[in-house]
Design a protein around this motif. Structure first.
Motif, PDB file in Angstrom:
ATOM      1  N   SER A 196       0.821  -1.201   0.000  1.00 33.45           N
ATOM      2  CA  SER A 196       0.000   0.000   0.000  1.00 33.45           C
ATOM      3  C   SER A 196       0.864   1.265   0.000  1.00 33.45           C
ATOM      4  CB  SER A 196      -0.917  -0.049   1.207  1.00 33.45           C
ATOM      5  OG  SER A 196      -1.368   1.199   1.522  1.00 33.45           O
ATOM      6  N   ARG A 263      -3.475  -1.041  -5.549  1.00 38.93           N
ATOM      7  CA  ARG A 263      -3.371  -1.054  -4.094  1.00 38.93           C
ATOM      8  C   ARG A 263      -4.030  -2.297  -3.510  1.00 38.93           C
ATOM      9  NH1 ARG A 263      -4.358   4.435  -1.241  1.00 38.93           N
ATOM     10  NH2 ARG A 263      -3.082   4.868  -3.009  1.00 38.93           N
ATOM     11  N   SER A 266      -5.826  -3.650   1.722  1.00 45.12           N
ATOM     12  CA  SER A 266      -4.774  -3.163   2.602  1.00 45.12           C
ATOM     13  C   SER A 266      -4.514  -4.184   3.708  1.00 45.12           C
ATOM     14  CB  SER A 266      -5.190  -1.839   3.220  1.00 45.12           C
ATOM     15  OG  SER A 266      -4.280  -1.498   4.234  1.00 45.12           O
TER      16      SER A 266
END
Lengths: 529, 334
Positions: A196, A263, A266
Motif C-alpha cells: 500500500s 493497491r 490493505s
C-alpha cells in the motif's frame, strides 16, 4: 460494539451549507473547463481534437514520463529506506534527514540548475565540450526524467519509509520458521505489508510528474502540460488548451484508477498495536550504502547550491536586487501567508463535518474538496482564467483569483492534518463537557482548539511551502507585471539569464528548506510525545 | 427524584431499549446490570441527554427533561462519568474539576472541597496523563460531582482498571458517594460489582428491565433463569408439579403456588453441598480450585449434570461417589 450503534447525529444546517459552498467553489473550475471544451465546435469536434494529430503522442509521452519517474523514484526510495532504517548505516540520522532535503528544491529550479551546469561555462560545461555533445544536449525526455526523479523522489520516500518502519516482523519470521528462504520470506511476509505504501508513493510521484509544468517546459520536453501552455500563450488557442486540459484530466483519472486497482486490499490495518518492527543490518556494504546516499546529496543539493552561488558571484554586479529579489520575495511571502490562512480556515468546517457528522453527503463534500489533489496547477490556472474572463472579467489577473487558485490546489493538502487533529479530539470528552454545562463555543475554545492547534499549524506550513514553490498557476493568474520568486526563476532561466535567476532561486531553496526543516522537526516532536 | 416511564429507543431497525420505566428516591445507589449490548449504556445516555428517546418521558427532580421537550445535556444537572473517563487532557486536575463550576456556585471553595473529599489535594496541578488509573478515576468522579448534580451516572467506571486495583478503587468510591448522599445510577456488567454496590439492583436483558429490587432478593429470587444465571452459577433441572409438590431428580420440594404440570427448578451451585447422611448420591467427574472457593462437576445416576460450589478447598476426589443435599432456596420457573 455499543459505540457503533450510536445514533447518527444530523449535521447542523449552517455547517452543511458552508461546506457545500466550499465544495462547489473548489469544483467550479473543473466544471467550467468541461463547458469551455465542448462549447466551441460541439462534441464531435472536441473528440476528434482529443484523438487527432499530436494529442495522442503528447499523451503517451506524458504517461511515459510519469511511469519512468514513478518507477525510478520508487526503486530509489525503497533502497534509501532500507539503508536509513538499517541499524548500522554510518551517520544514519544525518542520511535520514538529507534524503528528504531534495524536496526543498523546486523542480523547475533543479531543471534550471542542470541546464546551466551543462551549458558552456557551467560547472560541468567541460564535460559537454570534451564529450563533443552539442551545447543544448541536456534537454528532452530523459533529462526531464532525471531531473524529476532527483527532486521529487522524496514524495515516495516518505510514505515508503514510514511503511517499512511499520512492517510487522512476525509474518516474515513465520515464513522463515516454515522453511522459506530469506528472499521468499520477504516476498510473502514483508512485501504484502509494504504494498500500500509503495503504491501510494508511486502514485504521488506519478501524478506529480504527469502535471509538472516548469521543469518539462525548461527542458523542452513536449508533454501535455507544455503543449497546453504553448497553445494558450502563443497561439491564443483557448479552446484547444481547454480540450487538451480535459484530456490531461482524463489521463489523471486513469492513473488514479490504476492506483486504486494496484493497491488492492490493505494489510496494514492492525491498529498499530503490538507490532514488533523488523530489524536488519547492511554489514560489509554499509560504507557503499553511505556512498550512495552521499552521491544523491551531491546531485540533488551540493551541485545546485554550488552552481547557483557561482552564478550569483559572477553576475552580482549586473543584478537589480529590487526587482530581481526583494519585490518577488515580498510578493511570495504575502501570497503564501494569505493562502495559508485562508486555506486552513476553509479546511476547518470540512474536517469538522467529515469527522463529527459522517454521512453520505459529508463524504461527497470531502471528496469534492480533494479535487485539487490530482489536478495540476496548470489545469486549475487555465480553468480559472476561463472562469474569470467569462464571469467577472474584473477579477482576471487579480490577487483574488490567484489566491482562489491556491485554495483549489491546496485545500486537500490542508484537510489531512486538520482532520487528523479533529480525530484526536475524543468524542466522549466533548460529551463530558456537555454534561458539565458547557456550550458549543466554550467546548470549541477550551477543549477542541488546544487539541487541534498543532494540526492547524502543520496544515498552514504545508500550504505555505507549496504556495511559495507553486509555478504554473501563479504564472497564469498573477497580476500583469508583478512577479513572485517562482515566476522570476522561470522567466530568467527561460531567457538563459542564469546570473539573474540565481538570486530568487537561492531565496526559494532557502525559504522552503527552512520550512521543510521546521515541518520535519515538528513531526519528530509530535511522534515522540 | 428521577422517574422514567415507557422509554424506548432504536437505532435503525434495531431496538436498543424498549419500554423501560423506573423511579428512584433521592440518595439511592442504583445499579443497572446486564450483559454487554443489552442497552444499559444507551439508557444512561438518554438520562444524560446525549441521546434522545423515541418514546417515553424522563423527569428529574420533578422537571420533565425528555418527552415532549428535550433539555440538552448542558442544562440538565446530571453528572456522567464515562467508561474512558474523558478527562480534559490539556487541563490540570484542579481545572478539570472547576470546569463545570461557572461563576455563581463559589468555584474555588467547591474545588477545594472536592479535592479534599477525593484525596486529590497533592495532585491538583498534575495533568491527567501524569496520574495513575485510580487517581484518574477519582478526578473524573470529582469533576462530575463538583456542580452538585441531581443524579450522578457512572458508565462502567471501573472497567479499565486492572483487577487488583479495581476492587479497592470501587469500594473507596462507592463509600464516598454513599457518604455524600448523591443519587447514583451505575452501569456495569460485573456481577460482584453490581451485587455489592446496589441499594437497588435493576437487571436489563435485551433492552428491557426484567427485574429490580434489593440485591439479595434479586439474587435469591430471580424472576427467570436468565436473571438467575446472569447473577451467578446455578443448576437447572426439570421437574413436575403435582398437588403443590415439585418432584425432580433432587428430591421433593414445596411448589409454592405453582400450578400443576412441567416446570424448571433453579438451585444455586453453593446451595448444593456434600453430606454423609444424604439420600442423593452423585459421582464426581471434575473439579476446579479457585483459592477462596472451589467447584465440582457432578453426575447423578440418571445422567443429570450438576455443579457444586463450596467455600473450603478440600474437594471430593474425582471419580468418587459422594452424597449430596440441597441446602438453600429453590426457585421454580415455567
Amino acid at each position: 460494539m455499543q459505540t457503533n450503534r450510536r445514533s447518527r447525529v444530523q449535521a447542523p444546517a449552517p455547517l452543511l451549507i458552508v461546506c457545500s459552498l466550499i465544495g462547489l467553489l473548489v469544483l467550479s473550475p473543473l466544471v467550467y473547463l468541461f463547458i469551455r471544451a465542448f462549447e466551441g465546435g460541439g462534441f464531435a469536434e472536441t473528440v476528434s481534437a482529443i484523438f487527432g494529430t499530436d494529442t495522442l503522442v503528447y499523451g503517451l509521452r506524458s504517461l511515459g514520463l510519469a511511469a519512468v519517474v514513478a518507477v525510478a523514484s520508487v526503486s530509489l526510495s525503497i533502497m534509501l529506506a532500507c539503508f536509513t532504517l538499517a541499524d548500522d548505516l554510518p551517520f544514519r540520522r544525518l542520511c535520514t534527514i538529507l534524503a528528504v532535503c531534495p524536496l526543498a528544491v523546486p523542480c523547475y529550479v533543479g531543471a534550471a540548475v542542470y541546464i546551466g551546469v551543462f551549458s558552456p561555462g557551467g560547472l560541468l560545461g567541460g564535460v559537454t565540450a570534451s564529450l563533443g555533445l552539442s551545447p543544448g544536449w541536456f534537454s528532452g525526455f530523459w533529462a526531464s526524467a532525471f531531473v524529476l526523479t532527483m527532486f521529487v523522489y522524496p514524495l515516495a520516500y516518505l510514505p515508503i519509509r514510514a511503511g517499512l518502519r511499520r512492517v510487522d516482523r512476525s509474518p516474515y519470521e513465520a515464513a522463515r520458521m516454515l522453511g522459506r528462504s530469506r528472499l521468499m520470506a520477504i516476498r510473502f511476509g514483508v512485501l504484502p505489508q509494504l504494498r500500500s505504501s509503495i503504491v501510494s508513493g508511486g502514485l504521488l510521484v506519478g501524478l506529480y510528474a504527469l502535471g509538472e509544468f516548469g521543469a518539462v517546459s525548461l527542458l523542452r520536453c513536449n508533454t501535455f502540460t507544455r503543449v497546453i501552455y504553448i497553445q494558450y500563450e502563443s497561439a491564443f488557442d483557448r479552446t484547444g488548451a481547454a480540450v487538451s486540459s480535459l484530456a490531461l484530466v482524463g489521463l489523471i483519472a486513469l492513473v488514479l484508477l490504476l492506483g486504486r486497482w494496484m493497491r488492492g486490499t490493505s494489510y496494514q490495518d492492525r491498529g498499530g498495536r503490538g507490532v514488533s518492527p523488523l530489524k536488519w543490518n547492511i554489514g560489509h556494504w554499509r560504507w557503499g550504502a553511505f556512498l550512495v546516499c552521499l552521491c544523491l546529496v551531491v546531485l540533488a543539493i551540493v551541485i545546485p547550491l554550488l552552481s547557483l552561488f557561482s552564478w550569483w558571484g559572477r553576475g552580482s554586479g549586473s543584478i537589480d536586487a529590487s526587482s530581481g529579489l526583494v519585490d518577488p520575495l515580498v510578493n511570495s511571502l504575502f501570497l503564501a501567508l494569505m493562502a495559508g490562512v485562508i486555506v486552513v480556515v476553509l479546511s476547518i468546517p470540512i474536517a469538522l463535518l467529515a469527522t463529527r457528522y459522517p454521512s453520505r453527503l459529508s463524504g461527497m463534500i470531502d471528496r469534492m474538496s480533494h479535487i485539487g489533489f490530482g489536478l495540476p496547477g496548470l489545469v486549475i490556472g487555465l480553468s480559472l482564467v476561463f472562469v474569470a474572463l467569462r464571469l467577472v472579467p474584473a477579477m482576471y489577473q487579480s490577487w483574488f483569483i490567484l489566491i482562489l487558485g491556491y485554495c483549489v490546489l491546496f485545500l486537500a493538502l490542508a484537510i489531512g492534518p486538520v482532520r487528523a487533529g479533529f480525530e484526536q479530539a475524543s468524542r466522549t470528552v466533548d460529551e463530558a463537557a456537555r454534561t458539565l454545562g458547557a456550550g458549543w463555543w466554550r467546548r470549541f475554545r477550551c477543549l477542541l482548539l488546544p487539541v487541534v492547534r498543532p494540526g492547524l499549524f502543520g496544515a498552514f506550513l504545508l500550504v505555505f511551502i507549496s504556495t511559495s514553490k507553486e509555478l504554473p498557476c501563479t504564472l497564469l493568474l498573477s497580476p500583469a507585471g508583478t512577479h513572485t520568486l517562482s515566476t522570476r526563476v522561470w522567466q530568467y532561466t527561460d531567457e538563459a539569464m542564469y546570473a539573474e535567476a540565481s538570486l530568487p532561486a537561492l531565496a526559494l531553496i532557502f525559504l522552503s528548506g527552512v520550512l521543510v526543516a521546521i515541518l520535519t522537526w515538528r513531526e519528530e516532536l509530535l511522534e515522540k510525545s | 427524584m428521577i422517574e422514567l416511564s415507557g422509554i424506548a429507543k432504536s437505532f435503525g431497525r434495531h431496538p436498543a431499549v424498549s419500554d423501560v420505566g423506573f423511579a428512584l428516591d433521592k440518595g439511592v445507589f442504583a445499579v443497572l446490570f446486564g450483559p454487554s449490548g443489552c442497552g444499559k449504556s444507551t439508557l444512561l445516555r438518554m438520562i444524560a441527554g446525549l441521546e434522545r428517546p423515541d418514546h417515553g418521558t424522563i423527569a428529574i427532580s420533578g422537571r420533565l427533561v425528555s418527552g415532549d421537550v428535550h433539555v440538552p445535556p448542558e442544562s440538565r444537572q446530571v453528572g456522567l462519568v464515562f467508561q474512558d473517563l474523558a478527562l480534559f487532557p490539556n487541563m490540570t486536575v484542579a481545572a478539570n474539576i472547576a470546569f463545570g463550576l461557572r461563576g455563581a456556585s463559589g468555584g474555588s471553595s467547591r474545588v477545594e472541597e472536592m479535592l479534599k473529599l477525593l484525596r486529590l489535594e497533592p495532585l491538583r496541578d498534575r495533568l491527567p496523563h501524569e496520574l495513575s488509573g485510580g487517581e484518574q478515576q477519582r478526578v473524573a468522579v470529582a469533576r462530575s460531582l463538583a456542580p452538585d448534580p441531581d443524579v450522578l451516572l457512572l458508565d462502567e467506571p471501573f472497567a479499565n482498571l486492572d483487577a487488583e486495583l479495581r476492587a479497592r478503587v470501587r469500594e473507596e468510591l462507592i463509600e464516598i458517594l454513599k457518604r455524600t448522599a448523591t443519587t447514583v445510577i451505575m452501569v456495569t456488567h460485573d456481577r460482584e460489582e453490581a451485587l455489592s454496590a446496589a441499594d437497588e439492583l435493576m437487571v436489563m436483558i435485551d433492552g428491557t428491565l426484567v427485574q429490580s429490587g434489593d440485591s439479595r432478593e434479586v439474587y435469591e429470587q430471580p424472576v427467570n433463569k436468565e436473571v438467575g444465571l446472569l447473577l451467578g452459577d446455578g443448576n437447572l433441572v426439570e421437574g413436575l408439579v403435582r398437588d403443590e409438590i415439585v418432584h425432580c431428580c433432587l428430591g421433593e420440594f414445596p411448589a409454592m403456588s405453582h400450578p400443576d404440570g412441567a416446570c424448571e427448578l433453579f438451585v444455586r451451585s453453593e446451595h448444593i453441598e456434600c453430606s454423609t447422611d444424604a439420600s442423593l448420591s452423585a459421582r464426581v467427574v471434575g473439579g476446579d480450585y479457585y483459592g477462596h472457593d472451589a467447584s465440582a462437576s457432578l453426575l447423578l445416576a440418571d445422567g443429570t449434570a450438576l455443579s457444586l460450589r463450596q467455600a473450603h478447598g478440600d474437594l471430593p476426589i474425582i471419580g468418587s461417589q459422594i452424597g449430596i443435599r440441597v441446602s438453600g432456596p429453590v426457585c421454580i420457573f415455567d
